[in-house]
Design a protein around this motif. Structure first.
Motif, PDB file in Angstrom:
ATOM      1  N   ILE A  67       0.852  -1.208   0.000  1.00 42.16           N
ATOM      2  CA  ILE A  67       0.000   0.000   0.000  1.00 42.16           C
ATOM      3  C   ILE A  67       0.879   1.246   0.000  1.00 42.16           C
ATOM      4  O   ILE A  67       0.646   2.201  -0.740  1.00 42.16           O
ATOM      5  N   ASP A  68       1.885   1.221   0.855  1.00 38.00           N
ATOM      6  CA  ASP A  68       2.804   2.354   0.947  1.00 38.00           C
ATOM      7  C   ASP A  68       3.484   2.601  -0.402  1.00 38.00           C
ATOM      8  O   ASP A  68       3.618   3.744  -0.839  1.00 38.00           O
ATOM      9  N   PHE A  69       3.881   1.523  -1.023  1.00 34.53           N
ATOM     10  CA  PHE A  69       4.561   1.618  -2.324  1.00 34.53           C
ATOM     11  C   PHE A  69       3.636   2.231  -3.379  1.00 34.53           C
ATOM     12  O   PHE A  69       4.019   3.105  -4.137  1.00 34.53           O
ATOM     13  N   VAL A  70       2.402   1.755  -3.376  1.00 34.25           N
ATOM     14  CA  VAL A  70       1.437   2.225  -4.387  1.00 34.25           C
ATOM     15  C   VAL A  70       1.081   3.692  -4.152  1.00 34.25           C
ATOM     16  O   VAL A  70       1.064   4.492  -5.086  1.00 34.25           O
ATOM     17  N   ARG A  71       0.835   4.021  -2.908  1.00 35.09           N
ATOM     18  CA  ARG A  71       0.348   5.375  -2.616  1.00 35.09           C
ATOM     19  C   ARG A  71       1.470   6.423  -2.621  1.00 35.09           C
ATOM     20  O   ARG A  71       1.268   7.522  -3.147  1.00 35.09           O
ATOM     21  N   ASN A  72       2.602   6.067  -2.049  1.00 39.44           N
ATOM     22  CA  ASN A  72       3.644   7.083  -1.864  1.00 39.44           C
ATOM     23  C   ASN A  72       4.729   7.073  -2.940  1.00 39.44           C
ATOM     24  O   ASN A  72       5.262   8.123  -3.274  1.00 39.44           O
ATOM     25  N   GLU A  73       5.048   5.906  -3.449  1.00 40.26           N
ATOM     26  CA  GLU A  73       6.113   5.866  -4.463  1.00 40.26           C
ATOM     27  C   GLU A  73       5.547   5.958  -5.871  1.00 40.26           C
ATOM     28  O   GLU A  73       6.061   6.687  -6.701  1.00 40.26           O
ATOM     29  N   LEU A  74       4.512   5.194  -6.114  1.00 42.61           N
ATOM     30  CA  LEU A  74       3.929   5.247  -7.456  1.00 42.61           C
ATOM     31  C   LEU A  74       2.873   6.343  -7.581  1.00 42.61           C
ATOM     32  O   LEU A  74       2.488   6.695  -8.695  1.00 42.61           O
ATOM     33  N   GLY A  87      -9.020 -11.055  13.727  1.00 41.09           N
ATOM     34  CA  GLY A  87      -8.227 -10.679  14.896  1.00 41.09           C
ATOM     35  C   GLY A  87      -6.979  -9.901  14.540  1.00 41.09           C
ATOM     36  O   GLY A  87      -6.047  -9.782  15.313  1.00 41.09           O
ATOM     37  N   ASN A  88      -6.955  -9.378  13.332  1.00 37.44           N
ATOM     38  CA  ASN A  88      -5.784  -8.613  12.897  1.00 37.44           C
ATOM     39  C   ASN A  88      -6.177  -7.150  12.689  1.00 37.44           C
ATOM     40  O   ASN A  88      -5.747  -6.505  11.738  1.00 37.44           O
ATOM     41  N   GLU A  89      -6.999  -6.668  13.641  1.00 37.85           N
ATOM     42  CA  GLU A  89      -7.604  -5.340  13.462  1.00 37.85           C
ATOM     43  C   GLU A  89      -6.575  -4.219  13.426  1.00 37.85           C
ATOM     44  O   GLU A  89      -6.749  -3.232  12.721  1.00 37.85           O
ATOM     45  N   GLU A  90      -5.523  -4.411  14.188  1.00 32.46           N
ATOM     46  CA  GLU A  90      -4.504  -3.350  14.261  1.00 32.46           C
ATOM     47  C   GLU A  90      -3.886  -3.104  12.885  1.00 32.46           C
ATOM     48  O   GLU A  90      -3.721  -1.960  12.451  1.00 32.46           O
ATOM     49  N   ASN A  91      -3.580  -4.212  12.211  1.00 28.69           N
ATOM     50  CA  ASN A  91      -3.015  -4.093  10.879  1.00 28.69           C
ATOM     51  C   ASN A  91      -3.993  -3.451   9.909  1.00 28.69           C
ATOM     52  O   ASN A  91      -3.604  -2.687   9.032  1.00 28.69           O
ATOM     53  N   VAL A  92      -5.245  -3.793  10.093  1.00 32.47           N
ATOM     54  CA  VAL A  92      -6.273  -3.234   9.212  1.00 32.47           C
ATOM     55  C   VAL A  92      -6.340  -1.716   9.386  1.00 32.47           C
ATOM     56  O   VAL A  92      -6.414  -0.968   8.412  1.00 32.47           O
ATOM     57  N   LEU A  93      -6.289  -1.280  10.643  1.00 32.16           N
ATOM     58  CA  LEU A  93      -6.315   0.161  10.916  1.00 32.16           C
ATOM     59  C   LEU A  93      -5.114   0.856  10.290  1.00 32.16           C
ATOM     60  O   LEU A  93      -5.227   1.925   9.689  1.00 32.16           O
ATOM     61  N   ASN A  94      -3.953   0.209  10.441  1.00 35.48           N
ATOM     62  CA  ASN A  94      -2.751   0.785   9.835  1.00 35.48           C
ATOM     63  C   ASN A  94      -2.891   0.862   8.319  1.00 35.48           C
ATOM     64  O   ASN A  94      -2.453   1.826   7.687  1.00 35.48           O
ATOM     65  N   ALA A  95      -3.488  -0.183   7.781  1.00 31.14           N
ATOM     66  CA  ALA A  95      -3.677  -0.219   6.326  1.00 31.14           C
ATOM     67  C   ALA A  95      -4.573   0.920   5.866  1.00 31.14           C
ATOM     68  O   ALA A  95      -4.304   1.575   4.863  1.00 31.14           O
ATOM     69  N   PHE A  96      -5.609   1.174   6.642  1.00 31.27           N
ATOM     70  CA  PHE A  96      -6.506   2.289   6.296  1.00 31.27           C
ATOM     71  C   PHE A  96      -5.771   3.623   6.384  1.00 31.27           C
ATOM     72  O   PHE A  96      -5.981   4.508   5.571  1.00 31.27           O
ATOM     73  N   GLU A  97      -4.928   3.725   7.388  1.00 29.40           N
ATOM     74  CA  GLU A  97      -4.151   4.967   7.532  1.00 29.40           C
ATOM     75  C   GLU A  97      -3.227   5.166   6.334  1.00 29.40           C
ATOM     76  O   GLU A  97      -3.004   6.284   5.886  1.00 29.40           O
ATOM     77  N   LEU A  98      -2.693   4.058   5.844  1.00 30.46           N
ATOM     78  CA  LEU A  98      -1.777   4.161   4.703  1.00 30.46           C
ATOM     79  C   LEU A  98      -2.505   4.436   3.391  1.00 30.46           C
ATOM     80  O   LEU A  98      -1.897   4.883   2.434  1.00 30.46           O
ATOM     81  N   GLY A  99      -3.793   4.137   3.377  1.00 33.70           N
ATOM     82  CA  GLY A  99      -4.548   4.470   2.163  1.00 33.70           C
ATOM     83  C   GLY A  99      -5.345   3.350   1.556  1.00 33.70           C
ATOM     84  O   GLY A  99      -5.750   3.452   0.393  1.00 33.70           O
ATOM     85  N   ALA A 100      -5.551   2.271   2.315  1.00 33.26           N
ATOM     86  CA  ALA A 100      -6.414   1.199   1.796  1.00 33.26           C
ATOM     87  C   ALA A 100      -7.851   1.687   1.741  1.00 33.26           C
ATOM     88  O   ALA A 100      -8.256   2.536   2.533  1.00 33.26           O
ATOM     89  N   ASN A 101      -8.609   1.150   0.812  1.00 37.00           N
ATOM     90  CA  ASN A 101      -9.991   1.616   0.659  1.00 37.00           C
ATOM     91  C   ASN A 101     -10.998   0.752   1.389  1.00 37.00           C
ATOM     92  O   ASN A 101     -12.020   1.240   1.857  1.00 37.00           O
ATOM     93  N   ASP A 102     -10.718  -0.541   1.457  1.00 39.49           N
ATOM     94  CA  ASP A 102     -11.678  -1.440   2.093  1.00 39.49           C
ATOM     95  C   ASP A 102     -10.915  -2.667   2.595  1.00 39.49           C
ATOM     96  O   ASP A 102      -9.750  -2.870   2.235  1.00 39.49           O
ATOM     97  N   PHE A 103     -11.586  -3.449   3.401  1.00 42.01           N
ATOM     98  CA  PHE A 103     -10.936  -4.673   3.862  1.00 42.01           C
ATOM     99  C   PHE A 103     -11.942  -5.798   4.038  1.00 42.01           C
ATOM    100  O   PHE A 103     -13.130  -5.571   4.232  1.00 42.01           O
ATOM    101  N   LEU A 104     -11.418  -6.992   3.920  1.00 45.59           N
ATOM    102  CA  LEU A 104     -12.221  -8.199   4.128  1.00 45.59           C
ATOM    103  C   LEU A 104     -11.428  -9.098   5.055  1.00 45.59           C
ATOM    104  O   LEU A 104     -10.224  -9.259   4.879  1.00 45.59           O
ATOM    105  N   SER A 105     -12.124  -9.650   6.044  1.00 46.72           N
ATOM    106  CA  SER A 105     -11.386 -10.553   6.932  1.00 46.72           C
ATOM    107  C   SER A 105     -11.749 -11.998   6.611  1.00 46.72           C
ATOM    108  O   SER A 105     -12.882 -12.305   6.248  1.00 46.72           O
ATOM    109  N   LYS A 106     -10.749 -12.841   6.746  1.00 47.72           N
ATOM    110  CA  LYS A 106     -10.971 -14.268   6.487  1.00 47.72           C
ATOM    111  C   LYS A 106     -11.805 -14.863   7.611  1.00 47.72           C
ATOM    112  O   LYS A 106     -11.635 -14.467   8.757  1.00 47.72           O
TER     113      LYS A 106
END
Lengths: 128, 855
Positions: A67-74, A87-106
């Motif tokens: 995500i960082d690569f796509v948003r900040n470098e490209l 149970g990986n909510e923390e990562n999901v939050l970080n991902a949203f902060e970095l610029g992810a648009n949506d998420f799906l949990s397994k």
């Protein structure tokens, strides 16, 4: 064939990747599968897909780095959907902060994924 | 032998012992062979395993697409896909004959089960059973290896094979713990009654971890209706009882209170504690007696638990028991818990005692002023009851500073001391009348209060009186002196308290009119609103002459105050404040109406007020304060009105929001998805939705979608044909031909043409002239006649009824648009003079037809 919406699916799990690819292709999308972060990076340097679906945990290059690569470098405004384990909510939050648009949990419902993809693409088209 | 001994004793460190080399060689050989065998086995098995793994991976890659296609097969798929699906089924049927393939398929399905949810997961379960893979899992249950049984149970549970419940439940009391635990979870997962069976039959211990796992399964179970767990409180298995108690608490089952009380007498401490936890949770107060009963023979943790419950449910009746616990119990924790419980039941019933010094130790300086807190304390205490009573009691006596034990509760002062205090202090008696103005009713409350202060006058009543603006730089400084030195006794104040709740007051906020009827003896800042009454009569204006602050009497008759008046209100000055005792104030009839400009007249203002006003121009009076206040309020009111007006104008232009409830929101989301992803297949669903929908907005949306999807369907299946779709084959080349060729072609058209040529001929008649037009007209007539005849013949054959035949003659088989044209042409031809050459003789018509043509 070239007019189809292209989706980059970054998923190291082969079975799941096959399954999702089939579902997305059936939904009318053109899917490119990358098994690890290196492949994803190489692919993105050459082509810009209409959407990226990526797993957070990937070898060589994690979903967050992607995500960082796509948003900040490209500097791409491609919609990104994250697939994470429960149970990986923390990562999901970080991902949203970095610029992810949506998420799906397994475990994932492929039909739900299809709907989310359609929505994100529509939203992106509208914003563009 | 001798030599060997020598060797042994003398040269042991230098010479190796003599061993048979053949033996050594033999050992070496054996060792090498063993090593070779060992490494050979390792090599073989590793290779075998890796080969097997590779084979499995390879097979997985081959089978996964098949499984995926199976999973995402849709019955509404195109024909090609359906055919593929059937072929796929045949292929898979062949594959599952092989045990290896079946194993791989199970692996794939088990793996996908972790990552899938929703409808796809249901399909996965179905596929597992359709392929008959559950039979393999059943076989595993029969294995003697515990790991195989465990795997079989896991597969059947994960794939939700409900039929396997009967086969798995026999493992509930298996001696192997792993299988037993897996079976417990499995039967609870598979069927709701699994828990009942488990609690009924289990004889083994249920570990805490297992209890948690089962609870997790139950929580995640959809639509699970828990049974009444109090049935298992009588179980012989203590773990079952314990688990039932926990489940009762979890599901709030309060139907086993008697059993809970009985369980307090259980030998097992864990059960006791669990029962107490339930009792506390469900507030079973009937259990208090039993709790006290079992307390003394219980362990410490149980005792603490009991005290906790008593603290939570107990009343003052339990205080005796708790005190006895404190007295008799030796354990510090229990004692401490008991004290805590006492404080919970009766707050502050137990106070700190350790390291608390005696009151004799503390001394206060003699000249200690009365602290504010003490004053507040006394005042608050007297104010707690609204009905103010005479405060000559010991409660409000401010003790002498010399009194060593000066506490708030110093109520036991001897009467002698009180008398002394009375002598020292000037007792002030103040009588205050409150008249509460309600909307209709006026309640009058009169109370007296004696205030005793040593040095200063307590003006606690001031907040009840509307006070004017503070005047720090006022010349009228005697007030401050008054606060310290003046003695006010028997001050009687009567004033009206405006009820803020009055609606009329609020409505007439913009209409302000002060009417002060009586104003006399103005003292202090509050005086403009506090009027002393002397002998319950209104003072005459003559009384003004004798300006004595004690008998000051001023009468104001309905002073109308304008908002724009700049005249400064008069203030009081140069009044020697000597004694303000016996002042009775009355503020009455305060009316608030609309202000009119310049209504204050000098004649209305009493002389005293005028003189005061001139002397203190730089001071703002109470009236001015009221005026400014009202002015500000009016301005604010007007601003608010204008803002509200603007808002109304804006809000009128804005569309009103539509708020959906949960169902409507879901429907709208579904419609969104259908709009994006749907096609004509969704029309049926949309019609169903439309039937049930009551919301107009949603109904409109559904109708729009139906229209939209219908439109796409029509476009796909029945493309709209343009009017010029019927094209004559002759038209293309007609225009490029010469006239003779055109005429010849028209002859040909008349011979072989059909309804396709009619529009062409019509255009030709309209566009061209001369021979071509005439020829085209004739040609058209011939075609129409011929077509009519053909039609008529066909209808004669099909319908022998004469009436129908006649009726059908009016219509042609071409289409509706051509019928009137045909009739016109026939009529036109009929009107024309008969010309034999006009008829194409090449047409071979029967007699009937020719008659028609002649006509």
């Amino acid at each position: 064939m070239t007019n189809l919406t292209s989706i980059l699916l970054a998923e190291d799990d082969e079975l799941l990747a096959t399954l999702l690819t089939h579902r997305l292709e059936k939904g009318g999308y053109q899917v490119f599968v990358s098994r690890d972060g290196k492949q994803v990076k190489e692919y993105l340097e050459q082509t810009v897909p209409d959407m990226i679906i990526c797993d957070i945990m990937m070898p060589y290059f994690s979903g967050m780095e992607l995500i960082d690569f796509v948003r900040n470098e490209l500097n791409l405004n491609v919609p990104i959907i994250i697939i994470s384990s429960a149970g990986n909510e923390e990562n999901v939050l970080n991902a949203f902060e970095l610029g992810a648009n949506d998420f799906l949990s397994k475990p994932i419902s492929p039909s739900e994924l299809l709907v989310r993809v359609a929505k994100e693409l529509k939203k992106n088209k509208f914003e563009a | 032998m001798k030599r060997s001994l020598e060797t042994y004793f003398l040269n042991t460190l230098f010479v190796s012992p003599q061993v048979n080399t053949d033996l050594l060689w033999n050992f070496t050989l054996i060792f090498v062979i063993l090593c070779a065998l060992y490494f050979g086995f390792i090599f073989f098995f590793r290779n075998k395993l890796s080969y097997k793994t590779k084979a499995i991976e390879k097979r997985k890659k081959e089978l996964t697409p098949l499984i995926v296609k199976f999973l995402f097969y849709d019955e509404n798929s195109p024909e090609q896909e359906k055919t593929d699906y059937v072929n796929l089924k045949v292929e898979i049927r062949d594959l599952i004959n092989n045990a290896f393939n079946r194993k791989v398929l199970i692996d794939i399905l088990m793996y996908l089960r972790k990552d899938l949810s929703g409808a796809t997961l249901s399909k996965l379960f179905k596929l597992y059973q359709e392929l008959g893979l559950h039979h393999d899992s059943y076989k595993k249950l029969k294995s003697w290896k515990w790991q195989n049984i465990s795997k079989g149970i896991l597969e059947l549970t994960q794939m939700n094979v409900e039929d396997s419940y009967v086969f798995i439940r026999k493992f509930i009391n298996d001696k192997r713990a792993t299988i037993r635990k897996q079976a417990e979870v499995a039967i609870i997962t598979l069927k709701s009654e699994g828990l009942n069976y488990f609690l009924d039959t289990t004889t083994y211990r249920i570990s805490e971890w297992q209890q948690l796992k089962i609870l997790e399964v139950l929580i995640n179970k959809k639509n699970y209706l828990p049974p009444s767990f109090n049935h298992w409180l009588m179980s012989k298995n203590n773990d079952v009882v314990l688990f039932s108690l926990r489940l009762m608490k979890n599901y709030n089952q309060t139907n086993g209170n008697e059993a809970l009380i009985e369980l307090l007498k259980h030998k097992n401490s864990e059960i006791k504690i669990a029962a107490m936890s339930c009792i506390k949770e469900f507030h079973v107060v009937e259990a208090l007696e039993n709790l006290k009963l079992v307390f003394w023979d219980s362990k410490i943790d149980v005792k603490i638990g009991i005290l906790d419950v008593i603290g939570s449910l107990g009343t003052e009746n339990e205080m005796t028991f708790l005190k006895s616990v404190v007295a008799k119990e030796s354990n510090f924790n229990v004692k401490s818990k008991s004290l805590a419980c006492m404080n919970i039941i009766q707050p502050m019933s137990v106070l700190p005692t350790i390291d608390i010094q005696a009151t004799d130790v503390f001394t206060n300086p003699k000249d200690l002023p009365i602290s504010e807190t003490e004053e507040n304390y006394t005042t608050n205490k007297s104010n707690t009851t609204f009905e103010h009573q005479k405060v000559r009691s010991e409660e409000n006596i401010i003790p002498d500073a010399t009194t060593p034990e000066h506490t708030y509760n110093s109520v036991n002062l001897p009467k002698k001391e009180i008398a002394e205090i009375d002598n020292v202090l000037d007792p002030y008696q103040m009588e205050v009348k409150y008249e509460v103005i309600a909307s209709k009713k006026f309640n009058s409350v009169t109370f007296k209060k004696d205030i005793q202060t040593k040095e200063e006058f307590n003006l606690e009543f001031l907040p009840l009186i509307v006070s004017p603006i503070e005047k720090p730089s006022s010349k009228y400084n005697p007030h401050s002196k008054l606060k310290v030195n003046a003695v006010i006794t028997d001050l009687e104040v009567v004033f009206n308290e405006l009820n803020s709740a009055s609606n009329t007051m609020q409505k007439e906020m913009d209409e302000v009119e002060f009417s002060v009827n009586k104003l006399s003896k103005i003292v202090e800042d509050f005086l403009p609103l506090v009027i002393p009454i002397t002998d319950n009569t209104v003072c005459s204006s003559q009384a003004n002459e004798s300006i004595n602050y004690l008998d000051l009497s001023v009468i104001y008759n309905e002073i109308l105050i304008s908002t724009n008046t700049k005249q400064e209100a008069p203030t009081i000055n140069n009044i020697d404040m000597k004694d303000i005792r016996n002042i009775e104030c009355d503020v009455n009839e305060i009316k608030i109406t609309k202000l009119e400009s310049s209504t204050i007249e000098a004649s209305d203002i009493p002389e005293i007020y005028k003189s005061l006003a001139t002397e203190s121009n730089n001071e703002k009076s109470a009236l001015e304060w009221v005026l400014s206040e009202n002015e500000a309020r009016l301005e604010m009111k007007q601003k608010l009105k204008s803002i509200m007006k603007e808002q109304d104008e804006v809000s009128f232009k804005l569309p009103k929001p539509i708020f959906y409830n949960e169902r409507e929101a879901n429907t709208m989301a579904l419609l969104d998805d259908i709009e994006v992803l749907g096609d004509s297949r969704e029309i049926v669903l949309l019609h169903e939705l439309l039937k049930n929908e009551t919301e107009i907005t949603i109904s409109e949306r559904i109708e729009y979608l139906i229209f939209k999807l219908k439109g796409t369907e029509v476009l796909k299946r029945k493309p709209i044909k343009p009017n010029n779709k019927i094209v004559s084959v002759f038209e293309k080349n007609f225009s490029s031909m010469a006239l003779p060729s055109q005429l010849i072609m028209l002859d040909e058209i008349a011979l072989v043409g059909d309804e396709k040529e009619i529009p062409f001929l019509r255009r030709l008649i309209a566009v061209s002239s001369g021979k071509v037009a005439d020829k085209a007209e004739k040609c058209l007539g011939q075609i129409l006649v011929r077509l009519n005849t053909i039609k008529q013949t066909q209808e004669n054959l099909n319908a022998p009824n004469q009436d129908n035949q006649i009726a059908n003659n009016k219509y042609t088989s071409i289409n509706d648009t051509t019928v009137p044209l045909a009739e016109d042409v026939i009529e036109k031809i009929a009107k024309k003079p008969f010309n034999v050459f006009d008829i194409d003789f090449e047409i071979d018509l029967d007699e009937k037809d020719s008659k028609g043509a002649e006509k």
